[in-house]
Design a protein around this motif. Sequence first.
Motif, PDB file in Angstrom:
ATOM      1  N   ALA A   4       0.840  -1.198   0.000  1.00  0.00           N
ATOM      2  CA  ALA A   4       0.000   0.000   0.000  1.00  0.00           C
ATOM      3  C   ALA A   4       0.877   1.252   0.000  1.00  0.00           C
ATOM      4  O   ALA A   4       1.795   1.376   0.798  1.00  0.00           O
ATOM      5  N   GLN A   5       0.596   2.132  -0.932  1.00  0.00           N
ATOM      6  CA  GLN A   5       1.340   3.380  -1.032  1.00  0.00           C
ATOM      7  C   GLN A   5       0.652   4.450  -0.179  1.00  0.00           C
ATOM      8  O   GLN A   5      -0.579   4.513  -0.140  1.00  0.00           O
ATOM      9  N   PRO A   6       1.427   5.283   0.493  1.00  0.00           N
ATOM     10  CA  PRO A   6       0.805   6.354   1.274  1.00  0.00           C
ATOM     11  C   PRO A   6       0.117   7.352   0.346  1.00  0.00           C
ATOM     12  O   PRO A   6       0.564   7.577  -0.775  1.00  0.00           O
ATOM     13  N   ASP A   7      -0.979   7.936   0.809  1.00  0.00           N
ATOM     14  CA  ASP A   7      -1.664   8.922  -0.005  1.00  0.00           C
ATOM     15  C   ASP A   7      -0.940  10.266   0.094  1.00  0.00           C
ATOM     16  O   ASP A   7      -0.052  10.459   0.919  1.00  0.00           O
ATOM     17  N   ASN A   8      -1.344  11.198  -0.769  1.00  0.00           N
ATOM     18  CA  ASN A   8      -0.674  12.500  -0.837  1.00  0.00           C
ATOM     19  C   ASN A   8      -0.716  13.253   0.487  1.00  0.00           C
ATOM     20  O   ASN A   8       0.245  13.927   0.845  1.00  0.00           O
ATOM     21  N   GLN A   9      -1.825  13.152   1.219  1.00  0.00           N
ATOM     22  CA  GLN A   9      -1.933  13.854   2.496  1.00  0.00           C
ATOM     23  C   GLN A   9      -0.896  13.327   3.490  1.00  0.00           C
ATOM     24  O   GLN A   9      -0.234  14.096   4.168  1.00  0.00           O
ATOM     25  N   GLN A  10      -0.750  12.011   3.559  1.00  0.00           N
ATOM     26  CA  GLN A  10       0.243  11.417   4.461  1.00  0.00           C
ATOM     27  C   GLN A  10       1.657  11.827   4.062  1.00  0.00           C
ATOM     28  O   GLN A  10       2.488  12.129   4.920  1.00  0.00           O
ATOM     29  N   ILE A  11       1.917  11.821   2.769  1.00  0.00           N
ATOM     30  CA  ILE A  11       3.237  12.218   2.278  1.00  0.00           C
ATOM     31  C   ILE A  11       3.507  13.665   2.644  1.00  0.00           C
ATOM     32  O   ILE A  11       4.585  14.002   3.142  1.00  0.00           O
ATOM     33  N   PHE A  12       2.517  14.549   2.412  1.00  0.00           N
ATOM     34  CA  PHE A  12       2.719  15.965   2.715  1.00  0.00           C
ATOM     35  C   PHE A  12       2.950  16.178   4.210  1.00  0.00           C
ATOM     36  O   PHE A  12       3.797  16.982   4.601  1.00  0.00           O
ATOM     37  N   GLU A  13       2.229  15.469   5.053  1.00  0.00           N
ATOM     38  CA  GLU A  13       2.423  15.597   6.496  1.00  0.00           C
ATOM     39  C   GLU A  13       3.836  15.179   6.896  1.00  0.00           C
ATOM     40  O   GLU A  13       4.461  15.813   7.746  1.00  0.00           O
ATOM     41  N   LYS A  14       4.355  14.132   6.275  1.00  0.00           N
ATOM     42  CA  LYS A  14       5.737  13.707   6.540  1.00  0.00           C
ATOM     43  C   LYS A  14       6.728  14.749   6.037  1.00  0.00           C
ATOM     44  O   LYS A  14       7.771  14.972   6.647  1.00  0.00           O
ATOM     45  N   ILE A  15       6.414  15.383   4.918  1.00  0.00           N
ATOM     46  CA  ILE A  15       7.282  16.440   4.381  1.00  0.00           C
ATOM     47  C   ILE A  15       7.339  17.609   5.360  1.00  0.00           C
ATOM     48  O   ILE A  15       8.417  18.125   5.663  1.00  0.00           O
ATOM     49  N   VAL A  16       6.179  18.027   5.864  1.00  0.00           N
ATOM     50  CA  VAL A  16       6.136  19.134   6.829  1.00  0.00           C
ATOM     51  C   VAL A  16       6.937  18.760   8.073  1.00  0.00           C
ATOM     52  O   VAL A  16       7.730  19.566   8.581  1.00  0.00           O
ATOM     53  N   GLU A  17       6.745  17.548   8.538  1.00  0.00           N
ATOM     54  CA  GLU A  17       7.485  17.064   9.713  1.00  0.00           C
ATOM     55  C   GLU A  17       8.992  17.109   9.464  1.00  0.00           C
ATOM     56  O   GLU A  17       9.768  17.552  10.321  1.00  0.00           O
ATOM     57  N   LEU A  18       9.408  16.697   8.285  1.00  0.00           N
ATOM     58  CA  LEU A  18      10.822  16.693   7.931  1.00  0.00           C
ATOM     59  C   LEU A  18      11.375  18.115   7.816  1.00  0.00           C
ATOM     60  O   LEU A  18      12.477  18.404   8.292  1.00  0.00           O
ATOM     61  N   ILE A  19      10.609  18.997   7.201  1.00  0.00           N
ATOM     62  CA  ILE A  19      11.035  20.397   7.076  1.00  0.00           C
ATOM     63  C   ILE A  19      11.191  21.021   8.458  1.00  0.00           C
ATOM     64  O   ILE A  19      12.192  21.685   8.740  1.00  0.00           O
ATOM     65  N   PHE A  20      10.217  20.803   9.326  1.00  0.00           N
ATOM     66  CA  PHE A  20      10.293  21.351  10.682  1.00  0.00           C
ATOM     67  C   PHE A  20      11.471  20.765  11.457  1.00  0.00           C
ATOM     68  O   PHE A  20      12.130  21.478  12.213  1.00  0.00           O
ATOM     69  N   SER A  21      11.736  19.485  11.288  1.00  0.00           N
ATOM     70  CA  SER A  21      12.835  18.864  12.036  1.00  0.00           C
ATOM     71  C   SER A  21      14.198  19.344  11.548  1.00  0.00           C
ATOM     72  O   SER A  21      15.183  19.232  12.274  1.00  0.00           O
ATOM     73  N   ASN A  22      14.263  19.885  10.340  1.00  0.00           N
ATOM     74  CA  ASN A  22      15.524  20.407   9.811  1.00  0.00           C
ATOM     75  C   ASN A  22      15.612  21.930   9.894  1.00  0.00           C
ATOM     76  O   ASN A  22      16.600  22.508   9.443  1.00  0.00           O
ATOM     77  N   TRP A  23      14.602  22.579  10.442  1.00  0.00           N
ATOM     78  CA  TRP A  23      14.601  24.037  10.571  1.00  0.00           C
ATOM     79  C   TRP A  23      15.364  24.392  11.841  1.00  0.00           C
ATOM     80  O   TRP A  23      14.878  24.218  12.955  1.00  0.00           O
ATOM     81  N   THR A  24      16.544  24.913  11.687  1.00  0.00           N
ATOM     82  CA  THR A  24      17.453  25.166  12.800  1.00  0.00           C
ATOM     83  C   THR A  24      16.850  26.084  13.851  1.00  0.00           C
ATOM     84  O   THR A  24      16.914  25.784  15.049  1.00  0.00           O
ATOM     85  N   ALA A  25      16.268  27.195  13.448  1.00  0.00           N
ATOM     86  CA  ALA A  25      15.711  28.145  14.416  1.00  0.00           C
ATOM     87  C   ALA A  25      14.618  27.487  15.254  1.00  0.00           C
ATOM     88  O   ALA A  25      14.575  27.645  16.480  1.00  0.00           O
ATOM     89  N   LEU A  26      13.761  26.720  14.615  1.00  0.00           N
ATOM     90  CA  LEU A  26      12.672  26.052  15.325  1.00  0.00           C
ATOM     91  C   LEU A  26      13.224  24.987  16.269  1.00  0.00           C
ATOM     92  O   LEU A  26      12.792  24.878  17.421  1.00  0.00           O
ATOM     93  N   GLN A  27      14.175  24.216  15.803  1.00  0.00           N
ATOM     94  CA  GLN A  27      14.727  23.154  16.641  1.00  0.00           C
ATOM     95  C   GLN A  27      15.510  23.716  17.823  1.00  0.00           C
ATOM     96  O   GLN A  27      15.461  23.155  18.922  1.00  0.00           O
ATOM     97  N   LEU A  28      16.199  24.826  17.631  1.00  0.00           N
ATOM     98  CA  LEU A  28      16.888  25.466  18.758  1.00  0.00           C
ATOM     99  C   LEU A  28      15.888  25.945  19.805  1.00  0.00           C
ATOM    100  O   LEU A  28      16.101  25.780  21.007  1.00  0.00           O
TER     101      LEU A  28
END
Length: 183
Positions: A4-28
């Motif tokens: 089963a392939q993830p749907d676009n919504q699940q993929i986008f949520e993972k993308i947002v999660e990944l972007i936030f986890s790599n955002w230095t200012a937010l993580q600091l």
Amino acid sequence: MAVAQPDNQQIFEKIVELIFSNWTALQLAVDHSLAGLKTQEFYQNLYEEVINIFKVYKDQVEVSDLNENFLDFFSEIFNMDVEDDSPKQVGMLLVDSYKKTFIEGTGMEVYNNLLAKGKSNANKLSQVQGDDDDSDDDNDFDNGDSMDTDEATTSQPTYHREPRSKKVIDEDGWETVTSRRRR
């Protein structure tokens, strides 16, 4: 048997999660609990708010609106001014990722590219720190097309930083610190 392939919504949520986890200012801000005991809760609220903004406004979300929301969030919640233009960059990345995921249908490719960039940055950091843990725990999607690469090791140029300021001791024995920055 098909996987089963993830749907676009699940993929986008993972993308947002990944972007936030790599955002230095937010993580600091999160790592240093700038919002006190509820820092993690505020972080989760920001994530959910961004997901909801895209659910409601879809491809009509403007980078400038995200930028303003992020600046307000950092100011009000973390009491922090972000002056590195990263809120705008994150907003552009989110809008672009949304369009590629929902309009072009290339969300998995976007996710894998972001994941690879994040790993390459993490690998650079771990090499500096002497950590050689190459675990592959970050990829929550198993679509069978993951690729292992061996990057050739090249010598990194060494950069010599000038001291941030020059110390001057006056006749009274007091140390005066002057900025090297010209105004």
